[in-house]
Scaffold this motif. Structure first.
Motif, PDB file in Angstrom:
ATOM      1  N   UNK A  71      34.905  -9.261  12.813  1.00  0.00           N
ATOM      2  CA  UNK A  71      34.263  -8.124  13.808  1.00  0.00           C
ATOM      3  C   UNK A  71      34.112  -6.641  12.578  1.00  0.00           C
ATOM      4  N   UNK A  72      33.756  -6.600  11.784  1.00  0.00           N
ATOM      5  CA  UNK A  72      34.314  -5.427  10.707  1.00  0.00           C
ATOM      6  C   UNK A  72      33.648  -5.233   9.614  1.00  0.00           C
ATOM      7  N   UNK A  73      34.068  -4.544   8.834  1.00  0.00           N
ATOM      8  CA  UNK A  73      32.044  -3.871   7.559  1.00  0.00           C
ATOM      9  C   UNK A  73      32.028  -4.708   7.782  1.00  0.00           C
ATOM     10  N   UNK A 125      30.580  -7.656   8.456  1.00  0.00           N
ATOM     11  CA  UNK A 125      29.536  -7.678   9.892  1.00  0.00           C
ATOM     12  C   UNK A 125      29.440  -6.569  10.234  1.00  0.00           C
ATOM     13  N   UNK A 126      29.078  -5.682   9.833  1.00  0.00           N
ATOM     14  CA  UNK A 126      28.252  -4.138   9.942  1.00  0.00           C
ATOM     15  C   UNK A 126      26.886  -4.866   8.805  1.00  0.00           C
ATOM     16  N   UNK A 127      27.620  -5.390   7.744  1.00  0.00           N
ATOM     17  CA  UNK A 127      27.257  -5.108   6.689  1.00  0.00           C
ATOM     18  C   UNK A 127      25.988  -6.000   6.691  1.00  0.00           C
ATOM     19  N   UNK A 128      26.354  -7.581   6.765  1.00  0.00           N
ATOM     20  CA  UNK A 128      25.726  -8.623   6.706  1.00  0.00           C
ATOM     21  C   UNK A 128      24.967  -8.945   8.173  1.00  0.00           C
ATOM     22  N   UNK A 129      24.632  -7.322   9.153  1.00  0.00           N
ATOM     23  CA  UNK A 129      23.521  -7.688  10.141  1.00  0.00           C
ATOM     24  C   UNK A 129      24.040  -8.689  11.293  1.00  0.00           C
ATOM     25  N   UNK A 130      26.023  -9.376  11.434  1.00  0.00           N
ATOM     26  CA  UNK A 130      26.077 -10.682  11.283  1.00  0.00           C
ATOM     27  C   UNK A 130      27.513 -10.294  13.211  1.00  0.00           C
ATOM     28  N   UNK A 187      35.558 -10.418   3.209  1.00  0.00           N
ATOM     29  CA  UNK A 187      34.869 -10.266   2.527  1.00  0.00           C
ATOM     30  C   UNK A 187      33.940 -11.811   1.485  1.00  0.00           C
ATOM     31  N   UNK A 197      25.844 -15.480   1.955  1.00  0.00           N
ATOM     32  CA  UNK A 197      25.862 -15.555   3.249  1.00  0.00           C
ATOM     33  C   UNK A 197      26.679 -16.754   3.233  1.00  0.00           C
TER      34      UNK A 197
END
Lengths: 442, 338
Positions: free
Chosen positions: A193-195, A197-202, A266, A280
């Protein structure tokens, strides 16, 4: 018989670091040192410029047999272990059926005696069927020869059950190995959980999901006095919790994987490989997830300070079909035996870890976690000759089609590593040797 | 305007008035890959497509001989119909591949389905999938052009492009405009794609949502992604102040069941775009919504159907933008793309 000459004999736990010879007779280390005598007829390996160390001991791997032979077998898995320099591997019990009874332990031991090329030490389940409800017949499992108990793949979710398991395990002096994951927090999570996951919509897996169970189990270990071993530590918070517990005398040990020491969240985007196109990449999907550089810094510090006792691969082979699919459906896990040493050597060359720490975390320290410090991970005279010969500077490229493991799932494919295992000797026999290694017979 | 003749080889012929010389994309995966020039190119092409859509006979033969597959793993009426109409208007063959009911039910893997579609001679696969990243896997697996019609919580680039196009058509510029995106940012592929697109076009984006529906590491996401003008204002009244565009997102009712919201009532009180809140924005503010709307949950009926709402224009523009994208990517040979 076998003689290894001209090498640097290196056994950091036992204070050995000297040039010399090592003579193996009847599967055991007969003598070590300079100017030792051995029959001139003994086959000889010239280890000039190479390091001779105890064979690596892996506390955490998945050989997948019985039940998942399409992913790995005891034969293929132990051959891959030998390529990686491992002479002893502890296999996790999340097979099908799981290792929760004496008959399955005996079956694995029999299969290993027929098919394994390295020493296989089975781990038994903590709970029946790995269901987390009732504790296994631990006495029977211990008598059958398990070296630890674990429901790896899951935590024991119920604190009361874990407390009973710890109490009960004290009668056998074997560690409980806990996979730390609060499923109510990770449920559906894919990566850290971090940026990213935020960016990839996961959906993310927070560090707290690991740390909550680490904290709970440390409290239970303090309460019960049972031996607790924390599997695959991946967060700074977990390192801090374990450090605090150790300072307060809690009987805890811990391990970290090579991938958690070398890769960050990353990596799942794999932007550098293939012209900057976002990916992905399921080869980087693993539990615990790859975290951040700050976590890596804490893990390395933890290794140096003795908070983390061992480096373990968590070798988790999977088929291509289990990985080549939607990322959320893809299996968690990395096929780790054949890249472990090479990836760790990158840390050495970068000055992040010294050779003594690195080798002790791969040899005597994991052996001590399972109470086998006297006979495993050592070059002591009289011990079984489990030995690895490696070149610190040899450069090589990871090429997964050439993996011996059935699992080609690696995030290191194509990477150049500096440092390579050149020969692996198990109970006196050379079971892996690089093309460059010659055995000279008289 | 005129349309040049279609050759007998059925290859895509240039539409006059469109300069697609700089277009180099084989896929439409997300807007992070597009430059400002690319987006302007899409707008200009969309203008021409709008003119085609305004005719009595809405059909040109530009993509005759091309096969476009709508591969939908998730129920969708609007986006799917929009793509189908876009492809048909340009004269392409359109196959609907409703994976929810066909091969998925038989257990065929995603990768095998993609290879089957490629073997059928498909030129463009329009893919919608409930899981993030699937269009990226598709782009690696097959040589067809891939258009992302929405992947999980990740991206919905054609929606973001039609949003941008709608704003641009109405206001005549994008640079410097203030946009407020409201609601379930965390699970919204529309929000993510718009954050990329709006940032590229120099717009100022304000996100307004309860903390449970925001991104965990949004500051790092913004800084790592180089989005210069994105901020978070959790109080909606404050967020809307001075806005040129407001965009409430659809609130999935599951969010309340998942425990992310105490009740719909409380969400509505805090985050519904109603007339009072809209009056805090600029006088000429426009209202967009990716649809389908939950009237009187994230948006009050009076606003959804009010004079400042461009929700219906979005739908029309969506067809034009998708026509433009189909046109542009089928003109790019694989290997030309960057």
């Amino acid at each position: 018989m076998l003689v290894i000459t001209n090498g640097r004999i290196f056994d950091p736990c036992h204070g050995i670091d000297q040039p010399g010879e090592l003579f193996i007779k009847e599967g055991k280390i007969e003598s070590v040192g300079t100017g030792i005598s051995f029959p001139s007829s003994a086959p000889m390996i010239d280890a000039k410029g190479l390091i001779i160390s105890p064979g690596f001991v892996d506390l955490h791997c998945h050989l997948r047999e019985p039940g998942f032979e399409e992913e790995e077998t005891i034969a293929s898995g132990t051959q891959a272990a030998a390529v990686g320099g491992f002479t002893t591997v502890c296999c996790m019990p999340n097979t099908d059926p799981p290792v929760d009874s004496k008959s399955i332990v005996n079956w694995i031991k029999k299969r290993a005696s027929e098919n394994a090329v390295v020493n296989v030490l089975p781990i038994g389940c903590i709970t029946k069927g790995r269901k987390g409800k009732e504790i296994c017949d631990m006495a029977e499992l211990a008598e059958a020869g398990v070296v630890a108990f674990s429901d790896d793949g899951d935590s024991v979710p119920d604190s009361q059950v874990m407390c009973h398991a710890m109490d009960y395990s004290r009668d056998f002096d074997l560690p409980l190995i806990e996979h730390c994951e609060d499923k109510s927090l990770t449920n559906g999570g894919v990566i850290n959980e971090g940026w990213v996951a935020d960016r990839l919509g996961l959906k993310g897996i927070p560090a707290a999901a690991e740390e909550i169970i680490v904290a709970r189990d440390l409290a239970l270990a303090r309460l019960t006095g049972a031996k607790l071993h924390i599997a695959h530590v991946s967060t700074r918070g977990a390192v801090e919790l374990i450090q605090h517990a150790k300072r307060n005398g809690v009987p805890v040990t811990a391990e970290v994987t090579p991938h958690h020491l070398t890769l960050t969240q990353e990596r799942i985007m794999n932007m550098s490989n293939g012209g900057g196109q976002l990916k992905y990449d399921s080869d980087a999907k693993v539990y615990p997830p790859l975290r951040t550089q700050d976590d890596i810094d804490a893990l390395l510090e933890g290794l140096k300070e003795g908070v983390i006792d061992a480096i373990a691969t968590d070798h988790a082979p999977h088929t291509q079909a289990q990985k080549k699919c939607e990322l959320e459906l893809a299996a968690f896990g990395i096929s780790g035996f054949e890249t472990a040493f090479g990836s760790l050597m990158g840390l050495l060359h970068a000055g992040k870890i010294d050779l003594g720490t690195l080798i002790s975390k791969l040899t005597c320290e994991p052996a001590r976690v399972i109470g086998r410090g006297n006979d495993l991970g050592t070059l002591r005279v009289g011990a079984m000759a489990n030995i690895v010969i490696f070149d610190v500077d040899r450069e090589w490229q990871v090429d997964r089609p050439r993996f011996v493991s059935k699992g080609k799932n690696t995030p290191f494919d194509g990477c150049w590593f500096k440092g390579k295992v050149l020969a692996t000797i198990v109970n006196g026999e050379i079971l892996y040797q690089d093309d460059s290694v010659r055995v000279n017979h008289e | 305007m005129t349309i040049s003749a279609v050759g007998s080889d059925a290859s895509v012929q240039p539409l006059s008035g469109v300069s697609s010389g700089v277009w180099q994309h084989h896929h439409v995966l997300d807007l992070d890959e597009f430059s400002r020039g690319d987006i302007e190119n899409i707008f200009k092409t969309s203008n021409i497509m709008r003119q085609i859509l305004d005719r009595d006979v809405k059909r040109v033969p530009t993509l005759r001989g091309k096969t476009i597959v709508n591969l939908f793993y998730e129920p969708s009426t609007r986006t799917r119909a929009s793509f189908e109409l876009a492809a048909k208007t340009l004269g392409a063959e359109v196959l609907g591949f409703d994976a929810v009911r066909t091969s998925v039910a038989k257990g065929e893997s995603l990768v095998n389905t993609l290879h089957t579609l490629e073997a059928l001679g498909t030129d463009v696969i329009v893919v919608r999938h409930p899981q993030s990243g699937v269009p990226y896997i598709a782009a690696q697996e097959v040589n067809c052009s891939i258009i992302n019609a929405g992947d999980g919580c990740h991206a919905h680039p054609t929606q973001a492009l039609l949003d941008l196009y709608t704003i641009w058509r109405r206001i005549g510029k994008l640079e410097g405009l203030k946009v407020v995106i409201i609601g379930d940012i965390k699970h919204s592929r529309v929000a993510r794609s718009n954050m990329w697109g709006m940032s590229k076009m120099g717009m100022k984006v304000t996100l307004s949502a309860p903390s449970t529906l925001l991104l965990r590491d949004i500051d790092q996401f913004i800084s790592q992604s180089g989005m210069s003008h994105v901020d978070v204002v959790s109080n909606l009244d404050n967020a809307v102040e001075g806005a040129d565009v407001v965009m409430p997102l659809r609130l999935q009712l599951e969010r309340q069941e998942e425990g992310l919201l105490p009740s719909l009532r409380e969400f509505t009180l805090r985050y519904q775009l109603d007339g009072r809140r809209l009056s805090l924005a600029n006088r000429n503010v426009i209202v967009l919504h990716p649809g389908p709307i939950h009237e009187d949950i994230e948006i009050a009926s009076e606003v959804a159907h009010g004079s400042q709402s461009l929700i219906e224009q979005q739908v029309t523009n969506g067809v034009a933008v998708r026509m433009a994208l189909l046109y542009l990517i089928t003109r790019t040979k694989r290997g030309d793309q960057t």
